[in-house]
Design a protein around this motif. Sequence first.
Motif, PDB file in Angstrom:
ATOM      1  N   HIS A  60      -8.732   6.403  -2.242  1.00 52.53           N
ATOM      2  CA  HIS A  60      -7.776   5.580  -2.544  1.00 52.53           C
ATOM      3  C   HIS A  60      -7.532   5.464  -4.397  1.00 52.53           C
ATOM      4  N   PHE A 106     -10.859   1.406   4.940  1.00 59.50           N
ATOM      5  CA  PHE A 106     -11.037   0.270   4.214  1.00 59.50           C
ATOM      6  C   PHE A 106     -12.320  -0.432   4.767  1.00 59.50           C
ATOM      7  N   PHE A 128       0.799  -1.293   0.064  1.00 55.83           N
ATOM      8  CA  PHE A 128       0.106   0.087  -0.174  1.00 55.83           C
ATOM      9  C   PHE A 128       1.066   1.138  -0.031  1.00 55.83           C
ATOM     10  N   LEU A 167      -7.124  -7.166   1.537  1.00 51.91           N
ATOM     11  CA  LEU A 167      -6.802  -5.950   0.861  1.00 51.91           C
ATOM     12  C   LEU A 167      -5.781  -6.132  -0.125  1.00 51.91           C
ATOM     13  N   TYR A 224       1.917   1.750  -3.353  1.00 51.49           N
ATOM     14  CA  TYR A 224       0.743   2.180  -4.347  1.00 51.49           C
ATOM     15  C   TYR A 224       0.590   3.614  -3.989  1.00 51.49           C
ATOM     16  N   LYS A 249      -7.264  -7.202  -3.310  1.00 53.90           N
ATOM     17  CA  LYS A 249      -8.229  -6.193  -3.895  1.00 53.90           C
ATOM     18  C   LYS A 249      -7.141  -5.259  -4.370  1.00 53.90           C
ATOM     19  N   LEU A 250      -6.253  -4.722  -3.912  1.00 51.65           N
ATOM     20  CA  LEU A 250      -5.090  -3.737  -4.139  1.00 51.65           C
ATOM     21  C   LEU A 250      -4.829  -4.152  -5.663  1.00 51.65           C
ATOM     22  N   ASN A 286     -10.968   1.609 -10.438  1.00 49.07           N
ATOM     23  CA  ASN A 286     -10.929   2.866 -10.596  1.00 49.07           C
ATOM     24  C   ASN A 286     -11.206   3.564 -12.148  1.00 49.07           C
ATOM     25  N   ASN A 312     -13.661   2.437  -1.959  1.00 48.10           N
ATOM     26  CA  ASN A 312     -12.911   2.092  -3.432  1.00 48.10           C
ATOM     27  C   ASN A 312     -12.031   0.924  -3.059  1.00 48.10           C
ATOM     28  N   LEU A 313     -11.222   0.689  -2.061  1.00 51.14           N
ATOM     29  CA  LEU A 313     -10.112  -0.245  -1.589  1.00 51.14           C
ATOM     30  C   LEU A 313     -11.068  -0.673  -0.228  1.00 51.14           C
ATOM     31  N   LEU A 339      -7.376  -2.563  -7.742  1.00 51.32           N
ATOM     32  CA  LEU A 339      -7.813  -1.161  -7.449  1.00 51.32           C
ATOM     33  C   LEU A 339      -7.694  -0.018  -8.874  1.00 51.32           C
TER      34      LEU A 339
END
Length: 367
Positions: A162, A182, A45, A239, A48, A242-243, A250, A187-188, A246
Amino acid sequence: MKVPFLDLPTLSDEVRDDVVNRWNRVISRSDYVLGSAVAEFEHEFALYCECKYALGLASGLDALKLILRAYGIGAGDEVITVANSFIATALAISAVGATPVLVDMCDFDFNMDVSAVAAAITPQTKAIIPVHLYGQPADMDPLVELAKEYGLYVIEDACQAHGARYGGRRAGSIGDAAAFSFYPGKNLGAFGDGGAVTTNDPVLAEKIRTLRNYGSSVRYHHDELGENSRLDTLQAEVLSVKLAKLDGWNERRREVAAWYRDALSDLPDVVLPSERAESEHVYHLFVIRTAQRDKLVQFLHGRDIGCIIHYPIPIHLQKAYASAGWTLGDFPCAERAADEILSLPMGPSMTKEQVDYVAAAIHDCFG
Ligand SMILES: *Cc1c(COP(=O)(O)O)cnc(C)c1O
């Protein structure tokens, strides 16, 4: 047709198999609290967000609170934020014993009116919390400049943003520190509560690492009056999965927003959301404005279309803050917006057909 406000089950299905496999490995390891997946997600993260540090916490509210605590902000201090946000932004300030000082929003982007901030600064002001509301960053450059001039911290409330960018930089990497949530609908989102702080400040990162874990960095040695606010290992696994999706998600949200724009641009009764030239909006929410908002809500619900008001009551008019001394009229832009805004269905799994169905319903309502 039925259009849910956010189709969370469909998004969950996209990650279900990966998550179940990872959860099985966690169960085998049984490292449920601050397990290896938490450190891995924090590393991912931070990368990111184009930041040095990310710390996984129990919620977005805790992320804001722990940043304030780590900066030593408390009783007698003032923190400036904006009248139209989720109440957590102000609650975090109140929770550490400081006083929330509100400014109005800007009609252009629903974010903090940066030109109103200077007048709200007093000798007690310690920090400013801009909120990147609905997925669009607040106007950070003039705000950071102002904060520098007065020696104030800038804490981004990036709980709805995010992956968003401002001037090419990721939300969460622009101020001194940032708070992320979260909560599942973000969104995340995790499969439960979670949050994070991002920062480039090694001292702040270390302090929050300690504060979240009972004020301890060596087991049973407590250097601070800490808290229990740790991101669960199981949530960190969700997470991480899902990251990786993302940016794609988006991108799909932006596509949905573009479909809405095309389909609604001919309606004089509907104001579409504006985008700042320097920002990359990630459309946590697609928020329109109309003087006939309540009629539209009834109409859309009648057609099985999910829509929600974010938020129906600005912070200064919430009952919880009745004793704070604010009154109706204090922040007219936020008050007017609360009567006119409506969040339409939005999410990465929305189809063009669904958007067309919603747009047709809005045309019928005003037609
Ligand atoms: C969701 C949200 C929060 C709080 O996050 P939690 O994880 O629910 O504590 C704070 N600020 C904003 C703007 C949010 O949208």
